[in-house]
Design a protein around this motif. Structure first.
Motif, PDB file in Angstrom:
ATOM      1  N   ASP A 143      55.941  42.714  -9.063  1.00 43.36           N
ATOM      2  CA  ASP A 143      54.671  43.367  -9.380  1.00 43.36           C
ATOM      3  C   ASP A 143      53.686  43.226  -8.230  1.00 43.36           C
ATOM      4  OD1 ASP A 143      52.672  44.558 -11.303  1.00 43.36           O
ATOM      5  OD2 ASP A 143      51.724  42.627 -10.912  1.00 43.36           O
ATOM      6  N   ARG A 144      53.653  42.061  -7.623  1.00 45.78           N
ATOM      7  CA  ARG A 144      52.680  41.809  -6.559  1.00 45.78           C
ATOM      8  C   ARG A 144      53.066  42.496  -5.254  1.00 45.78           C
ATOM      9  NH1 ARG A 144      49.217  37.151  -6.922  1.00 45.78           N
ATOM     10  NH2 ARG A 144      48.898  36.645  -9.102  1.00 45.78           N
ATOM     11  N   VAL A 145      54.356  42.691  -5.028  1.00 46.02           N
ATOM     12  CA  VAL A 145      54.790  43.385  -3.816  1.00 46.02           C
ATOM     13  C   VAL A 145      54.473  44.872  -3.903  1.00 46.02           C
ATOM     14  CG1 VAL A 145      56.825  44.141  -2.529  1.00 46.02           C
ATOM     15  CG2 VAL A 145      56.543  41.740  -3.114  1.00 46.02           C
ATOM     16  N   THR A 146      54.626  45.446  -5.084  1.00 47.30           N
ATOM     17  CA  THR A 146      54.399  46.877  -5.244  1.00 47.30           C
ATOM     18  C   THR A 146      52.943  47.214  -5.551  1.00 47.30           C
ATOM     19  OG1 THR A 146      55.010  46.710  -7.594  1.00 47.30           O
ATOM     20  CG2 THR A 146      56.740  47.310  -6.041  1.00 47.30           C
ATOM     21  N   ALA A 147      52.156  46.227  -5.979  1.00 47.27           N
ATOM     22  CA  ALA A 147      50.784  46.483  -6.405  1.00 47.27           C
ATOM     23  C   ALA A 147      49.767  46.665  -5.286  1.00 47.27           C
ATOM     24  CB  ALA A 147      50.309  45.366  -7.337  1.00 47.27           C
ATOM     25  N   PRO A 148      49.915  46.019  -4.091  1.00 49.16           N
ATOM     26  CA  PRO A 148      48.847  46.108  -3.100  1.00 49.16           C
ATOM     27  C   PRO A 148      48.416  47.520  -2.753  1.00 49.16           C
ATOM     28  CG  PRO A 148      50.397  44.423  -2.467  1.00 49.16           C
ATOM     29  CD  PRO A 148      50.972  45.114  -3.677  1.00 49.16           C
ATOM     30  N   THR A 149      49.381  48.458  -2.670  1.00 46.02           N
ATOM     31  CA  THR A 149      49.012  49.828  -2.301  1.00 46.02           C
ATOM     32  C   THR A 149      48.083  50.435  -3.337  1.00 46.02           C
ATOM     33  OG1 THR A 149      51.096  50.151  -1.134  1.00 46.02           O
ATOM     34  CG2 THR A 149      49.903  52.128  -1.818  1.00 46.02           C
ATOM     35  N   SER A 150      48.430  50.245  -4.621  1.00 44.81           N
ATOM     36  CA  SER A 150      47.601  50.807  -5.680  1.00 44.81           C
ATOM     37  C   SER A 150      46.255  50.111  -5.741  1.00 44.81           C
ATOM     38  CB  SER A 150      48.319  50.685  -7.034  1.00 44.81           C
ATOM     39  OG  SER A 150      48.570  49.335  -7.349  1.00 44.81           O
ATOM     40  N   ARG A 151      46.248  48.798  -5.479  1.00 42.48           N
ATOM     41  CA  ARG A 151      44.980  48.081  -5.488  1.00 42.48           C
ATOM     42  C   ARG A 151      44.088  48.571  -4.355  1.00 42.48           C
ATOM     43  NH1 ARG A 151      47.967  43.342  -7.065  1.00 42.48           N
ATOM     44  NH2 ARG A 151      48.138  42.679  -4.902  1.00 42.48           N
ATOM     45  N   ALA A 152      44.694  48.819  -3.177  1.00 42.41           N
ATOM     46  CA  ALA A 152      43.914  49.303  -2.042  1.00 42.41           C
ATOM     47  C   ALA A 152      43.340  50.681  -2.345  1.00 42.41           C
ATOM     48  CB  ALA A 152      44.800  49.362  -0.795  1.00 42.41           C
ATOM     49  N   THR A 153      44.155  51.513  -2.995  1.00 39.68           N
ATOM     50  CA  THR A 153      43.692  52.847  -3.346  1.00 39.68           C
ATOM     51  C   THR A 153      42.515  52.770  -4.308  1.00 39.68           C
ATOM     52  OG1 THR A 153      45.914  53.733  -3.064  1.00 39.68           O
ATOM     53  CG2 THR A 153      44.367  55.051  -4.335  1.00 39.68           C
ATOM     54  N   ASP A 154      42.606  51.886  -5.299  1.00 40.10           N
ATOM     55  CA  ASP A 154      41.519  51.713  -6.255  1.00 40.10           C
ATOM     56  C   ASP A 154      40.238  51.280  -5.544  1.00 40.10           C
ATOM     57  OD1 ASP A 154      43.217  52.405  -8.272  1.00 40.10           O
ATOM     58  OD2 ASP A 154      43.623  50.341  -8.910  1.00 40.10           O
ATOM     59  N   GLN A 155      40.411  50.366  -4.568  1.00 44.71           N
ATOM     60  CA  GLN A 155      39.235  49.876  -3.848  1.00 44.71           C
ATOM     61  C   GLN A 155      38.606  50.996  -3.028  1.00 44.71           C
ATOM     62  OE1 GLN A 155      37.795  46.685  -4.032  1.00 44.71           O
ATOM     63  NE2 GLN A 155      36.181  47.860  -3.017  1.00 44.71           N
ATOM     64  N   GLU A 156      39.470  51.818  -2.398  1.00 42.98           N
ATOM     65  CA  GLU A 156      38.949  52.933  -1.613  1.00 42.98           C
ATOM     66  C   GLU A 156      38.162  53.896  -2.501  1.00 42.98           C
ATOM     67  OE1 GLU A 156      42.352  54.610   0.194  1.00 42.98           O
ATOM     68  OE2 GLU A 156      42.657  52.960   1.595  1.00 42.98           O
ATOM     69  N   MET A 157      38.677  54.126  -3.712  1.00 37.56           N
ATOM     70  CA  MET A 157      37.989  55.024  -4.634  1.00 37.56           C
ATOM     71  C   MET A 157      36.632  54.460  -5.032  1.00 37.56           C
ATOM     72  SD  MET A 157      41.156  56.222  -7.041  1.00 37.56           S
ATOM     73  CE  MET A 157      40.093  57.184  -8.118  1.00 37.56           C
ATOM     74  N   GLU A 158      36.582  53.127  -5.249  1.00 41.57           N
ATOM     75  CA  GLU A 158      35.333  52.481  -5.621  1.00 41.57           C
ATOM     76  C   GLU A 158      34.326  52.600  -4.467  1.00 41.57           C
ATOM     77  OE1 GLU A 158      36.095  48.525  -6.757  1.00 41.57           O
ATOM     78  OE2 GLU A 158      37.354  49.042  -8.486  1.00 41.57           O
ATOM     79  N   ASP A 159      34.843  52.381  -3.218  1.00 48.10           N
ATOM     80  CA  ASP A 159      33.953  52.454  -2.058  1.00 48.10           C
ATOM     81  C   ASP A 159      33.399  53.863  -1.890  1.00 48.10           C
ATOM     82  OD1 ASP A 159      34.467  49.819  -1.597  1.00 48.10           O
ATOM     83  OD2 ASP A 159      35.950  50.163  -0.032  1.00 48.10           O
ATOM     84  N   THR A 160      34.273  54.848  -2.126  1.00 50.66           N
ATOM     85  CA  THR A 160      33.840  56.248  -1.995  1.00 50.66           C
ATOM     86  C   THR A 160      32.786  56.587  -3.030  1.00 50.66           C
ATOM     87  OG1 THR A 160      35.997  56.875  -1.161  1.00 50.66           O
ATOM     88  CG2 THR A 160      34.610  58.641  -2.022  1.00 50.66           C
TER      89      THR A 160
END
Length: 253
Positions: free
Chosen positions: A234-251
């Motif tokens: 879960d943690r190996v596959t999750a970073p990409t989605s977490r980064a995407t979520d953060q980018e959306m929040e920043d936007t």
């Protein structure tokens, strides 16, 4: 000839300290065998990220060696699956491939289950003492909230079970698999969360080992590692989605 170095041998290489000075790390063995564990460890600890090219000239300078022994090291690391040797580019750290990692985690689980069964059957006194010592130290670290220390002891605990099996082939296979498993766990923001179920799983493992219950020991190890495997993947596959979520929040901000 007297006074000359033997073929394939060099004067001791040196490891760079944080202050820029060097400390001797090798002495008599062939140079590539001496620097191999250090470069492998740096990959496992994610000094270089997946898909990153290893800087050969920097490594030659760091270890005080020529490119020949370094390239011997890189060939071994390629066989171990930690790097890829790409023409005209050099050594590149292999990516973390979830399907491949899942296979290695499954192999790890199988090896540790077999080892637990063997320890329960054989009841090796020294191994059981070490396993119980590490378990007690893990409990103390957990009570004190020392997460990093807990998981360091956790690795020692599982390795002690494997070594306690008395099977050198299993021990070597486990060591090789763990290079990949540890790299994935370190990359994915360290280990699985420190929780009560992990502690309970280790209690069950130790209890079965002490009672000489091979099936119970294998079952307890399997139950524990099933949770570990799920968390790592879960943690190996999750970073990409977490980064995407953060980018959306920043936007949005």
């Amino acid at each position: 000839m007297a006074g000359k170095e033997k073929a394939g041998r060099r004067q001791p290489a040196a490891r760079r300290r944080t202050d820029g000075s060097r400390t001797r790390i090798v002495s008599k063995e062939p140079i590539h065998e001496q620097i191999l564990p250090h470069i492998r460890r740096d990959i496992v600890l994610n000094r270089w990220a997946p898909d990153e090219r290893l800087p050969e000239m920097e490594l030659c300078e760091e270890f005080g060696v020529s490119r020949t022994p370094l390239r011997d090291v890189l060939k071994i690391l390629e066989v171990e699956g930690l790097v890829m040797l790409v023409p005209h580019i050099g050594a590149v750290v292999t990516p973390l491939n979830p399907p491949d990692l899942a296979e290695k985690l499954e192999a790890m689980s199988g090896l540790e289950q077999i080892s637990a069964m063997k320890v329960a059957e054989l009841q090796p006194p020294a191994a059981l003492r070490e396993i119980k010592r590490l378990h007690k130290a893990m409990e103390e670290a957990a009570r004190n909230g020392q997460t990093s220390k807990y998981y360091g002891l956790n690795d020692e605990f599982h390795r002690a079970v494997v070594l306690g099996s008395g099977n050198s082939t299993i021990a070597k296979m486990h060591e090789t698999v763990m290079w990949h498993v540890s790299r994935a766990r370190n990359y994915a923001n360290e280990r699985e969360p420190l929780n009560q179920s992990a502690a309970e799983h280790h209690d069950a493992i130790v209890d079965a080992l002490e009672k000489g219950d091979p099936e119970g020991a294998a079952r307890a190890m399997r139950n524990h590692l099933a949770e570990v495997i799920a968390n790592v993947l879960d943690r190996v596959t999750a970073p990409t989605s977490r980064a995407t979520d953060q980018e959306m929040e920043d936007t949005a901000a």
